[in-house]
Design a protein around this motif. Structure first.
Motif, PDB file in Angstrom:
ATOM      1  N   GLY A  68       8.882   3.959  -7.590  1.00  0.00           N
ATOM      2  CA  GLY A  68       8.747   5.143  -6.745  1.00  0.00           C
ATOM      3  C   GLY A  68       8.807   4.856  -5.267  1.00  0.00           C
ATOM      4  O   GLY A  68       8.761   5.786  -4.456  1.00  0.00           O
ATOM      5  N   ALA A  69       8.912   3.561  -4.906  1.00  0.00           N
ATOM      6  CA  ALA A  69       8.872   3.172  -3.490  1.00  0.00           C
ATOM      7  C   ALA A  69       9.996   2.192  -3.174  1.00  0.00           C
ATOM      8  O   ALA A  69      10.527   1.517  -4.054  1.00  0.00           O
ATOM      9  N   GLY A  70      10.337   2.096  -1.894  1.00  0.00           N
ATOM     10  CA  GLY A  70      11.283   1.090  -1.429  1.00  0.00           C
ATOM     11  C   GLY A  70      12.595   1.123  -2.182  1.00  0.00           C
ATOM     12  O   GLY A  70      13.211   2.179  -2.355  1.00  0.00           O
ATOM     13  N   TYR A  71      13.020  -0.059  -2.662  1.00  0.00           N
ATOM     14  CA  TYR A  71      14.285  -0.177  -3.383  1.00  0.00           C
ATOM     15  C   TYR A  71      14.142   0.009  -4.895  1.00  0.00           C
ATOM     16  O   TYR A  71      15.131  -0.048  -5.616  1.00  0.00           O
ATOM     17  N   SER A  72      12.923   0.196  -5.370  1.00  0.00           N
ATOM     18  CA  SER A  72      12.732   0.381  -6.806  1.00  0.00           C
ATOM     19  C   SER A  72      13.150   1.786  -7.237  1.00  0.00           C
ATOM     20  O   SER A  72      13.287   2.691  -6.402  1.00  0.00           O
ATOM     21  N   ASP A  73      13.341   1.947  -8.555  1.00  0.00           N
ATOM     22  CA  ASP A  73      13.734   3.253  -9.084  1.00  0.00           C
ATOM     23  C   ASP A  73      12.646   4.289  -8.813  1.00  0.00           C
ATOM     24  O   ASP A  73      11.467   3.949  -8.625  1.00  0.00           O
ATOM     25  N   LYS A  74      13.058   5.552  -8.846  1.00  0.00           N
ATOM     26  CA  LYS A  74      12.150   6.652  -8.530  1.00  0.00           C
ATOM     27  C   LYS A  74      12.248   7.735  -9.601  1.00  0.00           C
ATOM     28  O   LYS A  74      12.620   8.874  -9.322  1.00  0.00           O
ATOM     29  N   PRO A  75      11.890   7.393 -10.842  1.00  0.00           N
ATOM     30  CA  PRO A  75      11.992   8.383 -11.923  1.00  0.00           C
ATOM     31  C   PRO A  75      10.958   9.499 -11.765  1.00  0.00           C
ATOM     32  O   PRO A  75       9.825   9.266 -11.332  1.00  0.00           O
ATOM     33  N   ARG A  76      11.360  10.690 -12.114  1.00  0.00           N
ATOM     34  CA  ARG A  76      10.438  11.827 -12.064  1.00  0.00           C
ATOM     35  C   ARG A  76       9.631  11.970 -13.350  1.00  0.00           C
ATOM     36  O   ARG A  76       8.626  12.678 -13.365  1.00  0.00           O
ATOM     37  N   ASP A  77      10.062  11.284 -14.410  1.00  0.00           N
ATOM     38  CA  ASP A  77       9.329  11.352 -15.671  1.00  0.00           C
ATOM     39  C   ASP A  77       8.469  10.109 -15.862  1.00  0.00           C
ATOM     40  O   ASP A  77       8.507   9.428 -16.889  1.00  0.00           O
ATOM     41  N   PHE A  78       7.662   9.804 -14.830  1.00  0.00           N
ATOM     42  CA  PHE A  78       6.707   8.698 -14.862  1.00  0.00           C
ATOM     43  C   PHE A  78       5.424   9.197 -14.218  1.00  0.00           C
ATOM     44  O   PHE A  78       5.462  10.022 -13.297  1.00  0.00           O
ATOM     45  N   THR A  79       4.291   8.734 -14.729  1.00  0.00           N
ATOM     46  CA  THR A  79       3.002   9.124 -14.155  1.00  0.00           C
ATOM     47  C   THR A  79       2.524   8.007 -13.236  1.00  0.00           C
ATOM     48  O   THR A  79       2.198   6.916 -13.697  1.00  0.00           O
ATOM     49  N   GLY A 137       0.791  -1.211   0.000  1.00  0.00           N
ATOM     50  CA  GLY A 137       0.000   0.000   0.000  1.00  0.00           C
ATOM     51  C   GLY A 137       0.832   1.273   0.000  1.00  0.00           C
ATOM     52  O   GLY A 137       2.062   1.252  -0.111  1.00  0.00           O
ATOM     53  N   LEU A 138       0.127   2.399   0.146  1.00  0.00           N
ATOM     54  CA  LEU A 138       0.750   3.712   0.141  1.00  0.00           C
ATOM     55  C   LEU A 138       1.723   3.870   1.304  1.00  0.00           C
ATOM     56  O   LEU A 138       1.399   3.541   2.448  1.00  0.00           O
ATOM     57  N   GLY A 139       2.913   4.371   1.004  1.00  0.00           N
ATOM     58  CA  GLY A 139       3.922   4.598   2.037  1.00  0.00           C
ATOM     59  C   GLY A 139       4.658   3.351   2.456  1.00  0.00           C
ATOM     60  O   GLY A 139       5.533   3.414   3.324  1.00  0.00           O
ATOM     61  N   CYS A 140       4.329   2.234   1.845  1.00  0.00           N
ATOM     62  CA  CYS A 140       4.894   0.947   2.242  1.00  0.00           C
ATOM     63  C   CYS A 140       5.817   0.417   1.144  1.00  0.00           C
ATOM     64  O   CYS A 140       6.103   1.097   0.162  1.00  0.00           O
ATOM     65  N   ALA A 141       6.296  -0.802   1.316  1.00  0.00           N
ATOM     66  CA  ALA A 141       7.127  -1.470   0.313  1.00  0.00           C
ATOM     67  C   ALA A 141       7.063  -2.966   0.580  1.00  0.00           C
ATOM     68  O   ALA A 141       7.025  -3.392   1.740  1.00  0.00           O
TER      69      ALA A 141
END
Length: 258
Positions: free
Chosen positions: A60-71, A30-34
């Motif tokens: 966008g969460a946890g150990y995954s990538d966090k690209p800013r050019d993703f919706t 869920g939101l804020g989790c991983a």
């Protein structure tokens, strides 16, 4: 930990893939989790140890990538997860989704219903409007949430003794949290509730015992959705009582087998 690169991008999601001879269970947090934070203690319980257990960190969460050019809408999360399950050749799997991750799970299930042998949801978001936290986040403008709201929310949760969630949430990309929350509040057509009611696979909805007064406990049962509870737990049942959550998951699986 393993990784999967989203199609036509360089973005990677990371996940644990614990082996087992029985049907794979895909956990969506869920939101804020991983997945890497919430579910190792659940997945390690002996009740579920015969199943392959796949614990993802959403983009966008946890150990995954966090690209800013993703919706980071719920639909976009479901889109890459469909590619992911196809890449893993999961012809049949058990789909688990918690809270906002339940919305992602339902959207995914509608896209590959033939692959989903069973659906297990824990206090999933079923309707537009969102839950308490998604409403708070979506009440900001995106730029305001990124610049100040995100840090304020982490601080408030630490002060209010919700430190585990705050610690995990601090590893989210603020943009990802905002856009997912906005997506949950806005909803979609068909709604996640309509998808849930329409799915033909066996379905279980699990509440934390402290939330069994939720009107949905009766409403969902009237729609032939099996109801269970995790004792001595509220919404964060994976942290509060992982042993009984594993028991509830396995009970759902065994009911179907019987």
């Amino acid at each position: 930990m393993k990784e999967y690169t989203l199609k036509n991008t360089s973005f990677k999601i990371r996940y644990h893939d614990f082996p087992g001879s029985e049907t794979a269970i895909l956990f969506i947090h869920g939101l804020g989790c991983a997945g890497s934070f919430d579910y190792p203690n659940v997945a390690s319980q002996p009740e579920v140890s015969n199943h392959r257990r796949i614990l993802i960190d959403l983009l966008g969460a946890g150990y995954s990538d966090k690209p800013r050019d993703f919706t980071y809408t719920i639909q976009e999360h479901a889109n890459y997860l469909l590619d992911f399950v196809n890449e893993l050749k999961l012809d049949r799997f058990i789909l688990f989704g918690h809270s906002l991750g339940g919305s992602v799970a339902l959207t995914l299930a509608a896209m590959c219903e033939e692959k989903v042998s069973q659906l297990i949801l824990t206090e999933a978001n079923l309707d537009s409007g969102g839950g308490f936290t998604t409403k708070v986040i979506a009440s900001f403008e995106q730029s305001e949430f990124i610049s100040t709201g995100f840090a304020e929310m982490i601080h408030e949760n630490k002060v209010n003794s919700n430190e585990l969630w705050a610690a995990c949430f601090s590893n989210w990309l603020p943009q990802a949290a905002y856009q997912a929350s906005k997506s949950a509040v806005e909803g979609q057509t068909p709604s996640w509730r309509e998808i849930l009611y329409g799915l033909s696979c066996p379905k279980t909805f699990i509440f934390g015992e402290k939330n069994m007064s939720d009107p949905d406990a009766n409403i969902l049962a009237d729609h032939r959705i099996r109801i269970d509870k995790v004792k001595d737990a509220g919404h964060s049942m994976a942290w509060e009582n992982p042993e009984d959550l594993a028991r509830a998951i396995m009970t759902s699986i065994n009911v179907v087998r019987d």
